[in-house]
Design an enzyme around this catalytic site. Structure first.
Site, PDB file in Angstrom:
ATOM      1  N   GLU A 173       0.885  -1.168   0.000  1.00 41.48           N
ATOM      2  CA  GLU A 173       0.000   0.000   0.000  1.00 41.48           C
ATOM      3  C   GLU A 173       0.917   1.209   0.000  1.00 41.48           C
ATOM      4  OE1 GLU A 173      -3.162   0.410  -0.763  1.00 41.48           O
ATOM      5  OE2 GLU A 173      -3.607  -1.151   0.702  1.00 41.48           O
TER       6      GLU A 173
ATOM      7  N   CYS B 142      -2.266   9.088   2.266  1.00 43.81           N
ATOM      8  CA  CYS B 142      -1.894   8.535   0.963  1.00 43.81           C
ATOM      9  C   CYS B 142      -2.978   8.843  -0.052  1.00 43.81           C
ATOM     10  CB  CYS B 142      -1.584   7.053   1.052  1.00 43.81           C
ATOM     11  SG  CYS B 142      -2.907   6.117   1.747  1.00 43.81           S
TER      12      CYS B 142
END
Ligand code: UN1
Length: 513
Positions: A270, A304
């Protein structure tokens, strides 16, 4: 108009008291050492001070944690999944009880505003509830066999020890996504949090241990190791760690991915995002501007999923820039624990340096920067006003993920061009389109639309719910965590063919003897 900011910050002693009280309520205060003492320094971006020292794991400790988790796996994997769910259910209850305590520590350690810190803990509660339901839904398929008297099916089994490596910016939720799902799937977990957020990690570990004690599960189903990169590397390289689920930068993923692959382990990555929103001529601009400001300036640009680019149609670009810039001027920047603050600090000085460097590069490329200046509230703390930058085109700086609140604005003339710009970056996490034209919305989500793992319509790029699969393509790493069928990444599949006849027909019509 004068810049709004909260002019005073809490003192380091205030923050220490708050964190100590919260950890006391959680039952984890015994881990706190004096600042400057042995162990990992636990600092706060709110003032830049070191608050405490937290026990640091040696290589031997980390090895022992893996050994213990591997041992616990032997019994946990054959514990019925709904019974495993009871542990996660109890963790969820404890999180409800200690929501405010944990949020206080998140605010102190990651600098999130109170509402976002509470939201992060809520995200943990949500995934616990999801995982409890999942503990009764680990379905396999039954498949039509080509042979008479045969049954073909799939069974799902746990992998083993799951190594969870997390980043500072979601110091508790990402652990919970991984741990709640990994545990109901029958795995055990060893967690290596960011060395920037050791206090939140200590708090989470205390809660999972209490949950384990309360339901009679072994504590070793979830272990914590704290330290710098070498400790994470032990998880990456240890063949007993079946899956490494790592959240962080693309640079980190470039190391982790090949190293885990070299030993034929599984990796769930991720990594970075460079998330854009397309604003079309038909967009509801009030809604678009609100969505942009939350996604671009929220968490001080340190998600993110933070929106880093707006791709606005030529007919609306001036209005979008003007309205975003005006919203930015009035965003309260400052103490994240104060009522009304919307933008807290950057995590550390390096982040600020990276932001300044990116803005300099953008200016050199012809970008027109509004905002982005430091709001000076104290020497060791880095508060900034979010920046919006009108770019003449997509230069190299626009393709980089700078973990700070910088929003580049690009202009487009037709939708194909906008989609090409959306997809032109190396990362592929999140994306959005603001439009009231259903053709544009559908095109954006089609196979020739956004190439990201998340493609939203009329909401920003950040703030995903846990029910969906979370993750992205290209340099984002391809992993999916959290909801939907992401659980399959935490399990292995066995295909079972059962012959309940008294014949032995071979597949594909083969005859043998
Ligand atoms: C992250 O920034 O690492 O979608 C996770 C979001 C949050 C998770 C972000 N639910 O913004």
């Amino acid at each position: 108009m004068t810049s709004m900011h909260t002019s005073t910050l809490p003192t380091a002693d205030d923050l220490r008291d708050r964190v100590r009280a919260a950890l006391q309520a959680i039952g984890a205060h015994t881990a706190l050492g004096e600042p400057g003492g042995p162990g990992l320094p636990a600092s706060t971006p709110v003032t830049g001070d070191v608050l405490f020292a937290v026990p640091e794991s040696t290589r031997e400790d980390a090895d022992a944690a893996i050994t213990d988790a591997a041992r616990a796996f032997q019994t946990w994997r054959v514990t019925p999944a709904p019974v495993r769910g009871a542990l996660v259910s109890r963790l969820g209850e404890l999180l409800v009880e200690h929501k405010a305590d944990l949020a206080t520590i998140v605010t102190a350690e990651a600098g999130k505003i109170t509402s976002e810190a509470l939201g992060e803990v809520q995200e943990m509660i949500d995934i616990c509830q999801f995982a409890v339901g999942l503990s009764r839904q680990l379905y396999g398929k039954t498949i039509a066999s080509e042979r008479p008297g045969h049954r073909l099916m799939e069974t799902w089994h746990p992998l083993g020890v799951v190594g969870v490596i997390t980043a500072f910016n979601f110091p508790v939720a990402v652990w919970a996504w991984n741990t709640a799902v990994a545990l109901v799937c029958g795995n055990t977990v060893v967690w290596k949090p960011s060395e920037l957020t050791p206090l939140t990690a200590v708090a989470c570990q205390a809660l999972i241990e209490r949950a384990a004690d309360d339901v009679g599960a072994p504590r070793d189903v979830s272990r914590l190791v704290q330290g710098a990169r070498e400790i994470g590397e032990l998880l990456v390289d240890d063949p007993r760690v079946a899956l490494v689920s790592a959240t962080g930068s693309v640079r980190m993923g470039r190391q982790v991915g090949p190293r885990v692959a070299a030993r034929f382990g599984k990796a769930l990555l991720e990594l970075g995002g460079n998330n854009a929103a397309i604003v079309t001529p038909s967009a509801d601009l009030d809604l678009a501007v609100r969505g942009i400001v939350f996604s671009a300036a929220g968490t001080a640009g340190q998600r993110c999923t933070t929106m880093r680019r707006v791709i606005a149609h030529r007919s609306v670009v001036d209005t979008v820039i003007e309205r975003v810039a005006s919203a930015y001027r009035s965003l309260p920047v400052g103490d994240p624990s104060a009522d009304g603050t919307l933008v807290g600090p950057l995590i550390h000085e390096r982040s600020h340096r990276d932001m300044v460097a990116a803005l300099d590069r953008a200016r050199a490329d012809g970008g027109e920067v509004t905002g982005g200046e430091r709001v000076d509230l104290g020497e060791g703390a880095y508060y900034v006003r979010p920046a919006v930058v009108r770019m003449p085109g997509q230069t190299a700086v626009v393709h980089d993920e700078t973990f700070a609140p910088i929003l580049y604005v690009l202009t487009y003339d037709d939708l194909d061009e906008a989609i090409a710009l959306n997809n032109a970056v190396p990362q592929g996490l999140s994306s959005a389109i603001f439009t009231t034209d259903m053709r544009e919305a559908e095109r954006f989500m089609a196979a020739d639309g956004s190439d990201c793992g998340i493609a939203n319509v009329n909401i920003g790029t950040s703030g995903a719910e846990i029910g969906g699969a979370f993750g992205g393509e290209k340099q984002t790493g391809g992993g999916r965590e959290s909801g939907s069928d992401s659980w399959k990444a935490y399990m292995r599949r066995a295909t079972n063919t059962v012959n309940y006849s008294s014949e032995l027909p071979l597949a594909q019509g083969v005859t043998f003897g």
